[in-house]
Design a protein around this motif. Structure first.
Motif, PDB file in Angstrom:
ATOM      1  N   GLN A   1       5.717  33.111  19.080  1.00 47.35           N
ATOM      2  CA  GLN A   1       5.206  34.301  18.412  1.00 47.35           C
ATOM      3  C   GLN A   1       4.591  35.263  19.416  1.00 47.35           C
ATOM      4  O   GLN A   1       3.991  34.831  20.398  1.00 47.35           O
ATOM      5  CB  GLN A   1       4.117  33.922  17.399  1.00 47.35           C
ATOM      6  N   VAL A   2       4.763  36.525  19.155  1.00 44.33           N
ATOM      7  CA  VAL A   2       4.154  37.585  19.950  1.00 44.33           C
ATOM      8  C   VAL A   2       3.370  38.477  19.004  1.00 44.33           C
ATOM      9  O   VAL A   2       3.886  38.899  17.973  1.00 44.33           O
ATOM     10  CB  VAL A   2       5.213  38.404  20.692  1.00 44.33           C
ATOM     11  N   GLN A   3       2.122  38.734  19.343  1.00 39.50           N
ATOM     12  CA  GLN A   3       1.312  39.667  18.561  1.00 39.50           C
ATOM     13  C   GLN A   3       1.203  40.978  19.335  1.00 39.50           C
ATOM     14  O   GLN A   3       0.946  40.962  20.544  1.00 39.50           O
ATOM     15  CB  GLN A   3      -0.082  39.095  18.310  1.00 39.50           C
ATOM     16  N   SER A  25       0.189  39.655  23.059  1.00 42.34           N
ATOM     17  CA  SER A  25      -0.375  38.344  23.330  1.00 42.34           C
ATOM     18  C   SER A  25       0.525  37.292  22.705  1.00 42.34           C
ATOM     19  O   SER A  25       1.298  37.578  21.786  1.00 42.34           O
ATOM     20  CB  SER A  25      -1.790  38.223  22.766  1.00 42.34           C
ATOM     21  N   GLY A  26       0.440  36.086  23.235  1.00 39.85           N
ATOM     22  CA  GLY A  26       1.118  34.972  22.605  1.00 39.85           C
ATOM     23  C   GLY A  26       2.259  34.361  23.395  1.00 39.85           C
ATOM     24  O   GLY A  26       2.507  33.182  23.293  1.00 39.85           O
ATOM     25  N   ARG A  27       3.007  35.140  24.133  1.00 39.05           N
ATOM     26  CA  ARG A  27       4.126  34.601  24.912  1.00 39.05           C
ATOM     27  C   ARG A  27       4.149  35.299  26.275  1.00 39.05           C
ATOM     28  O   ARG A  27       3.308  36.133  26.559  1.00 39.05           O
ATOM     29  CB  ARG A  27       5.455  34.831  24.180  1.00 39.05           C
ATOM     30  N   TYR A  32       9.918  40.087  27.926  1.00 40.16           N
ATOM     31  CA  TYR A  32      10.253  40.901  26.762  1.00 40.16           C
ATOM     32  C   TYR A  32      10.548  42.342  27.115  1.00 40.16           C
ATOM     33  O   TYR A  32       9.833  42.972  27.910  1.00 40.16           O
ATOM     34  CB  TYR A  32       9.112  40.876  25.738  1.00 40.16           C
ATOM     35  N   ASP A  99      11.394  42.419  22.249  1.00 43.80           N
ATOM     36  CA  ASP A  99      12.730  41.822  22.180  1.00 43.80           C
ATOM     37  C   ASP A  99      12.901  40.919  23.397  1.00 43.80           C
ATOM     38  O   ASP A  99      12.946  41.413  24.537  1.00 43.80           O
ATOM     39  CB  ASP A  99      13.768  42.947  22.163  1.00 43.80           C
ATOM     40  N   ASP A 111      12.311  41.499  17.571  1.00 42.85           N
ATOM     41  CA  ASP A 111      11.843  40.375  16.762  1.00 42.85           C
ATOM     42  C   ASP A 111      10.395  40.505  16.321  1.00 42.85           C
ATOM     43  O   ASP A 111      10.004  39.914  15.312  1.00 42.85           O
ATOM     44  CB  ASP A 111      12.002  39.073  17.549  1.00 42.85           C
ATOM     45  N   TYR A 112       9.594  41.200  17.098  1.00 43.78           N
ATOM     46  CA  TYR A 112       8.168  41.284  16.806  1.00 43.78           C
ATOM     47  C   TYR A 112       7.737  42.742  16.758  1.00 43.78           C
ATOM     48  O   TYR A 112       8.177  43.549  17.575  1.00 43.78           O
ATOM     49  CB  TYR A 112       7.361  40.538  17.878  1.00 43.78           C
ATOM     50  N   TRP A 113       6.851  43.016  15.802  1.00 39.61           N
ATOM     51  CA  TRP A 113       6.416  44.394  15.565  1.00 39.61           C
ATOM     52  C   TRP A 113       4.901  44.483  15.436  1.00 39.61           C
ATOM     53  O   TRP A 113       4.266  43.557  14.921  1.00 39.61           O
ATOM     54  CB  TRP A 113       7.051  44.921  14.274  1.00 39.61           C
ATOM     55  N   GLN A 115       1.467  46.832  14.051  1.00 43.53           N
ATOM     56  CA  GLN A 115       1.100  47.405  12.764  1.00 43.53           C
ATOM     57  C   GLN A 115       1.271  48.923  12.736  1.00 43.53           C
ATOM     58  O   GLN A 115       1.296  49.515  11.659  1.00 43.53           O
ATOM     59  CB  GLN A 115      -0.357  47.072  12.433  1.00 43.53           C
TER      60      GLN A 115
END
Length: 123
Positions: A1-3, A25-27, A32, A99, A111-113, A115
């Motif tokens: 997961q990526v925040q 954060s997270g990976r 990416y 990505d 894959d991650y977005w 807010q």
């Protein structure tokens, strides 16, 4: 997961500048590609700019070429969008997205977005 967390939006007059930031954060951030997208009510989300995971390539929508600059700082886990010569039509909610091993193009599946952060340009 990526925040992903965006910041830097606000109200600016036409012709002004803003710099958006997106902290991840997270990976492993350096793996990416990061993209910036924007959306206004009633319209589809559109690609604005992207940077490849290698940081060697950047891509821009025609509407922002020459005015916006995307950059990636792996040491700070942050991607930036420097926006100059802003126009009222740049008003939108801006999102950053990640990505894994992507090339930074808007056609990729991100894959991650985040807010989103609101940018409003007054005439």
């Amino acid at each position: 997961q990526v925040q992903l967390v965006e910041s830097g939006g606000g109200l600016v007059q036409a012709g002004g500048s803003l710099r958006l930031s997106c902290v991840a954060s997270g990976r492993t951030f350096s793996d990416y590609a990061l993209g910036w997208f924007r959306q206004t009510p009633g319209k589809e989300r559109e690609f604005v700019a992207g940077v490849a995971w290698t940081s060697r390539s950047t891509f821009y929508a025609d509407s922002v070429k020459g005015r916006f600059t995307v950059s990636k700082d792996n040491a700070k886990n942050t991607v930036y969008l420097q926006m100059n010569s802003l126009k009222p039509e740049d008003t939108a909610v801006y999102y950053c997205a990640a990505d894994l091993f992507g090339n930074g193009r808007g056609s990729r599946k991100y894959d991650y977005w985040g807010q989103g952060t609101q940018v409003t340009v007054s005439s």
